[in-house]
Write an enzyme that holds these catalytic residues in place. Structure first.
Site, PDB file in Angstrom:
ATOM      1  N   THR A  44       0.846  -1.103  -0.039  1.00 40.40           N
ATOM      2  CA  THR A  44       0.170   0.003  -0.052  1.00 40.40           C
ATOM      3  C   THR A  44       0.753   1.233  -0.054  1.00 40.40           C
ATOM      4  OG1 THR A  44      -0.194  -0.290   2.377  1.00 40.40           O
ATOM      5  CG2 THR A  44      -1.950  -1.217   1.057  1.00 40.40           C
ATOM      6  N   VAL A  46       0.751   4.460   2.642  1.00 39.94           N
ATOM      7  CA  VAL A  46       1.439   4.984   3.721  1.00 39.94           C
ATOM      8  C   VAL A  46       2.017   3.915   4.515  1.00 39.94           C
ATOM      9  CG1 VAL A  46       0.876   6.292   5.852  1.00 39.94           C
ATOM     10  CG2 VAL A  46      -0.331   6.954   3.849  1.00 39.94           C
ATOM     11  N   CYS A  47       1.649   2.721   4.763  1.00 42.54           N
ATOM     12  CA  CYS A  47       2.306   1.669   5.136  1.00 42.54           C
ATOM     13  C   CYS A  47       3.656   1.594   5.005  1.00 42.54           C
ATOM     14  CB  CYS A  47       1.769   0.434   5.112  1.00 42.54           C
ATOM     15  SG  CYS A  47      -0.262   0.431   5.752  1.00 42.54           S
ATOM     16  N   PRO A  48       4.177   1.388   4.014  1.00 39.53           N
ATOM     17  CA  PRO A  48       5.726   1.264   3.825  1.00 39.53           C
ATOM     18  C   PRO A  48       6.628   2.325   4.195  1.00 39.53           C
ATOM     19  CG  PRO A  48       4.712   1.514   1.625  1.00 39.53           C
ATOM     20  CD  PRO A  48       3.718   1.540   2.549  1.00 39.53           C
ATOM     21  N   LEU A  51       6.507   1.850   8.086  1.00 41.03           N
ATOM     22  CA  LEU A  51       7.549   0.670   8.302  1.00 41.03           C
ATOM     23  C   LEU A  51       9.054   0.565   8.212  1.00 41.03           C
ATOM     24  CD1 LEU A  51       4.958  -2.007   7.025  1.00 41.03           C
ATOM     25  CD2 LEU A  51       5.731  -1.733   9.243  1.00 41.03           C
TER      26      LEU A  51
END
Length: 187
Positions: A44, A46-48, A51
């Site tokens: 996706t 924003v997630c990377p 993380l």
């Protein structure tokens, strides 16, 4: 959603870590500080970024005795594929937990009803398995590892110094407070 000061519920799952699939349970969390970092889905937007920020700061978390468990409702196979194909995710050395059953996500009360995806939830768990810090943000709002580290340092300080509390914007080494009747109305 009153999870602060509650003990985490039992769970078991498979995670991707250090090039291997590993089975983990709630017993693996006891005795150390842990961050459960829920995010909606692999591959996706924003997630990377979130993380990768955690990965860039992972050594600092480890120096504080904190293990990170990144959790989504994707499978551990999906986590491996993402890790193998994304330069940002390829930096990750912490646990990427597959929660396709939704058990862990539901235990922490961050499952979006009828959607099967987690909200952006961050939980700091102490060595007794008790939730000390929690933060939930909306879909489009990314989190900040530096702010999470500040909160962990504050939680660890308070645990190690009974009778003291950390005021707003407290940073390690700064003055704390000892709540008493003398302070009421003076701050």
């Amino acid at each position: 959603m009153a999870l602060i000061n509650t003990e985490i519920k039992p769970f078991s799952a498979t995670a991707y870590k250090d090039g291997k699939f590993v089975d983990i349970t709630d017993a693996d969390v006891k005795g150390k500080w842990a961050v459960f970092f829920f995010y909606p889905a692999d591959f996706t937007f924003v997630c990377p970024t979130e993380l990768e920020d955690l990965a860039d700061n992972y050594e600092t978390f480890k120096q504080l005795g904190v293990e990170i468990f990144a959790v989504s409702t994707d499978t551990h196979f999906s986590h491996k594929a993402w890790h193998d194909t994304s330069p940002a995710i390829g930096k990750i050395k912490f646990y990427m937990v597959g929660d396709q059953s939704g058990n862990i996500t539901n235990n922490f009360d961050v499952m979006r009803p009828g959607v099967g995806l987690a909200d952006r939830g961050t939980f700091v768990v102490d060595p007794d398995g008790v939730i000390q810090v929690m933060e939930i943000t909306s879909e489009g709002v990314g989190r900040n590892a530096a702010e999470l580290l500040r909160k962990i340092k504050a939680a660890q300080y308070v645990r190690n110094h009974p009778g003291e509390v950390c005021p707003a914007k407290w940073e390690e080494g700064e003055k704390t407070l000892a709540p008493s009747l003398d302070l009421v109305g003076k701050i």
